[in-house]
Design a protein around this motif. Structure first.
Motif, mmCIF file in Angstrom:
data_model
loop_
_atom_site.group_PDB
_atom_site.id
_atom_site.type_symbol
_atom_site.label_atom_id
_atom_site.label_comp_id
_atom_site.label_asym_id
_atom_site.label_seq_id
_atom_site.Cartn_x
_atom_site.Cartn_y
_atom_site.Cartn_z
ATOM 1 N N PHE A 83 97.533 62.357 -8.319
ATOM 2 C CA PHE A 83 97.114 62.165 -6.926
ATOM 3 C C PHE A 83 98.015 61.430 -5.990
ATOM 4 N N GLN A 84 97.687 61.596 -4.510
ATOM 5 C CA GLN A 84 98.692 60.942 -3.800
ATOM 6 C C GLN A 84 98.735 59.501 -3.927
ATOM 7 N N ASP A 85 97.703 58.826 -3.758
ATOM 8 C CA ASP A 85 97.643 57.291 -3.860
ATOM 9 C C ASP A 85 97.645 56.643 -4.976
ATOM 10 N N PRO A 86 98.771 56.012 -5.445
ATOM 11 C CA PRO A 86 98.856 55.348 -6.768
ATOM 12 C C PRO A 86 97.961 54.292 -6.921
ATOM 13 N N MET A 96 99.304 48.845 -22.142
ATOM 14 C CA MET A 96 97.906 49.197 -22.165
ATOM 15 C C MET A 96 96.863 48.435 -21.918
ATOM 16 N N HIS A 97 97.013 47.125 -22.121
ATOM 17 C CA HIS A 97 95.952 46.342 -22.270
ATOM 18 C C HIS A 97 95.938 45.347 -20.895
ATOM 19 N N ARG A 98 96.782 45.843 -19.844
ATOM 20 C CA ARG A 98 96.894 45.325 -18.754
ATOM 21 C C ARG A 98 96.244 46.234 -17.554
ATOM 22 N N PHE A 99 95.788 45.592 -16.513
ATOM 23 C CA PHE A 99 94.926 46.265 -15.465
ATOM 24 C C PHE A 99 95.933 46.930 -14.219
ATOM 25 N N PRO A 100 95.366 47.631 -13.441
ATOM 26 C CA PRO A 100 96.398 48.332 -12.622
ATOM 27 C C PRO A 100 97.117 47.339 -11.525
ATOM 28 N N HIS A 101 96.323 46.351 -11.231
ATOM 29 C CA HIS A 101 97.082 45.390 -10.146
ATOM 30 C C HIS A 101 98.260 44.533 -10.603
ATOM 31 N N ALA A 102 98.694 44.882 -11.891
ATOM 32 C CA ALA A 102 99.625 43.967 -12.686
ATOM 33 C C ALA A 102 101.086 45.010 -12.426
ATOM 34 N N PHE A 103 100.777 46.022 -11.820
ATOM 35 C CA PHE A 103 101.939 47.079 -11.651
ATOM 36 C C PHE A 103 102.352 47.545 -10.357
ATOM 37 N N SER A 104 103.563 47.808 -10.047
ATOM 38 C CA SER A 104 104.081 48.099 -8.662
ATOM 39 C C SER A 104 103.680 49.505 -8.489
ATOM 40 N N GLY A 105 104.010 49.923 -7.126
ATOM 41 C CA GLY A 105 103.673 51.343 -6.957
ATOM 42 C C GLY A 105 104.157 52.515 -7.612
ATOM 43 N N GLY A 106 105.387 52.408 -8.156
ATOM 44 C CA GLY A 106 106.037 53.347 -8.677
ATOM 45 C C GLY A 106 105.481 53.178 -10.173
ATOM 46 N N SER A 122 104.769 60.411 -1.715
ATOM 47 C CA SER A 122 104.768 60.102 -0.166
ATOM 48 C C SER A 122 104.493 58.543 0.166
ATOM 49 N N ALA A 123 103.882 57.828 -1.061
ATOM 50 C CA ALA A 123 103.616 56.477 -0.768
ATOM 51 C C ALA A 123 104.356 55.419 -1.493
ATOM 52 N N LEU A 124 105.486 56.067 -1.953
ATOM 53 C CA LEU A 124 106.517 55.337 -2.601
ATOM 54 C C LEU A 124 107.701 54.966 -1.730
ATOM 55 N N ASP A 125 108.669 54.066 -1.958
ATOM 56 C CA ASP A 125 109.971 53.812 -1.559
ATOM 57 C C ASP A 125 110.890 54.990 -1.790
ATOM 58 N N VAL A 126 111.807 55.150 -0.976
ATOM 59 C CA VAL A 126 112.868 56.141 -1.069
ATOM 60 C C VAL A 126 113.105 56.218 -2.736
ATOM 61 N N SER A 127 114.011 55.136 -3.155
ATOM 62 C CA SER A 127 114.561 55.083 -4.457
ATOM 63 C C SER A 127 113.609 55.353 -5.551
ATOM 64 N N ILE A 128 112.420 54.898 -5.357
ATOM 65 C CA ILE A 128 111.351 55.172 -6.468
ATOM 66 C C ILE A 128 111.141 56.636 -6.374
ATOM 67 N N GLN A 129 111.001 57.290 -5.121
ATOM 68 C CA GLN A 129 110.747 58.762 -5.171
ATOM 69 C C GLN A 129 111.604 59.359 -5.924
ATOM 70 N N ALA A 130 112.914 59.244 -5.858
ATOM 71 C CA ALA A 130 113.925 59.829 -6.594
ATOM 72 C C ALA A 130 113.814 59.617 -8.074
ATOM 73 N N GLN A 131 113.368 58.414 -8.584
ATOM 74 C CA GLN A 131 113.204 58.449 -10.248
ATOM 75 C C GLN A 131 111.987 59.116 -10.530
ATOM 76 N N VAL A 132 110.779 59.188 -9.574
ATOM 77 C CA VAL A 132 109.478 59.849 -10.013
ATOM 78 C C VAL A 132 109.827 61.244 -10.023
ATOM 79 N N LEU A 133 110.583 61.943 -9.146
ATOM 80 C CA LEU A 133 110.902 63.310 -9.066
ATOM 81 C C LEU A 133 111.576 63.832 -10.295
ATOM 82 N N ASN A 134 112.687 62.765 -10.571
ATOM 83 C CA ASN A 134 113.631 63.246 -11.807
ATOM 84 C C ASN A 134 112.429 63.074 -13.171
ATOM 85 N N LEU A 135 111.410 62.111 -13.305
ATOM 86 C CA LEU A 135 110.817 62.296 -14.396
ATOM 87 C C LEU A 135 110.151 63.415 -14.435
ATOM 88 N N LEU A 136 109.395 63.872 -13.252
ATOM 89 C CA LEU A 136 108.751 65.221 -13.255
ATOM 90 C C LEU A 136 109.685 66.266 -13.748
#
Length: 346
Positions: free
Chosen positions: A119-122, A169-179, A204-218
């Motif tokens: 999904f678009q919105d992390p 895995m025992h943490r909740f989503p609010h503890a993490f950054s957008g990326g 699209s909802a991520l910073d440019v530097s994080i975008q590159a990391q996620v694209l490379n991961l995909l």
């Protein structure tokens, strides 16, 4: 279906086997109602006769302005919403070809594990009341993995796969950054070992530097897990980095489809050309932004006569205002919905 003789298909090695997905004449119309009795007085033609194929192991980028129908088309393919018309032919893991557009909900259930979505919105795509074990493990539970220990082992494996630590895995989503949240969303999409992944604006909802990391991961995951991606985006530079082919949409229609290199080397539709010129250049000495289009995007509830793009096209002629162009093959594997494609430079 559109006026093409056959659905646009690959012409290289990936097309040697039957396509994993073949979309023919896909339509999605939303009714416009009025009055106390809510009578239907028209339709919003959100997706209006879209045709394409997707080979196994390929990434097809689906691009266009906001409101062009790309997300609606992807949700029709997932059967998150029911299409109005057309067919969505999918080759299952067993080798059967089924039409997703006509399957009943019960018949779709066994195929849900094979087709997943990022999904678009992390931030909004994860349940804030569930920890990562439950968020990522929910698809496993729905698909029959009832043993919590087995789910925990699988979630730990998935978190490592996307570059996160298993103890998270025992943490909740609010503890993490957008990326990090988007990585969690990717892990959840991969939980059921899908073959086809629909990525709806995943960076699209991520910073440019994080975008590159996620694209490379995909890209890494695609090679490692032999995934097929339908990558929905509005940013041509992002799509260029990840896609084998690119399909450009405008007001519910496919206006151009080609291999990525061919599309960027010589676009065969004025809308594609304008999108490319509008991308800011990294070099401050290079002038950019001259591709900004004048006028407004036509309403899909009342599209213009003839070519939908003619009110904004600087190349439009009298024919464009009365005759709707067909999506036709200009060069091997290169399709365009323009009367003058192949005859002039855009």
């Amino acid at each position: 279906m559109s006026e093409t003789a056959a659905s646009p298909a690959r012409t290289d090695g990936l097309a040697a086997q039957p396509p994993l997905l073949e979309v023919k004449g896909l339509q999605k119309f939303f009714p416009i109602t009025r009055g106390f009795l809510q009578r239907v007085v028209g339709h919003v033609r959100a997706v209006d006769g879209v045709d394409f194929t997707l080979a196994e192991g390929e990434t097809l980028g689906l691009v266009g302005e906001s409101g062009c129908g790309k997300t609606t088309a992807s949700r029709c393919i997932l059967r998150a919403i029911d299409p109005t018309g057309g067919s969505i032919l999918y080759r299952t893991r067993e080798g059967r070809t089924v039409d997703l557009a006509t399957l009943a909900p019960r018949e779709l259930l066994p195929l849900r594990a094979e087709i997943q979505m990022i999904f678009q919105d992390p931030f909004g795509s994860l349940n804030p009341r569930m920890n990562l074990l439950d968020n990522v493990g929910e698809p496993l539970l729905v698909n029959g993995m009832g043993n919590r220990r087995e789910r925990a082992d699988r979630v730990a494996e998935l978190l490592r796969l996307v570059g996160l630590r298993p103890e998270f895995m025992h943490r909740f989503p609010h503890a993490f950054s957008g990326g990090q949240r988007q990585r969690i969303g990717i892990a959840r999409a991969l939980a059921t070992n899908p073959r086809l992944v629909v990525a709806d604006e995943p960076v699209s909802a991520l910073d440019v530097s994080i975008q590159a990391q996620v694209l490379n991961l995909l890209l890494e995951l695609q090679t490692r897990l032999k995934l097929t991606f339908l990558f929905v985006a509005h940013d041509l530079s992002v799509v260029r980095h990840i896609s084998d082919r690119i399909a450009v949409m405008y007001v519910g229609q496919l206006v151009e489809l080609a291999k990525t290199d061919a599309l960027f080397r010589r676009p065969q539709h004025p809308y594609t050309s304008a999108l490319m010129r509008a991308v800011p250049a990294a070099d401050p000495r290079v002038r950019s932004g001259d591709g900004i289009l004048g006028g407004e995007v036509p309403s899909p509830a009342a599209p213009p006569q003839g070519c939908y793009f003619n009110p904004r096209c600087r190349h439009a002629q009298a024919r464009c205002r009365v005759e709707a162009p067909a999506l036709r093959e200009i060069a091997p594997g290169h399709f365009s919905r323009c009367h003058f494609a192949g005859e002039m430079e855009f």
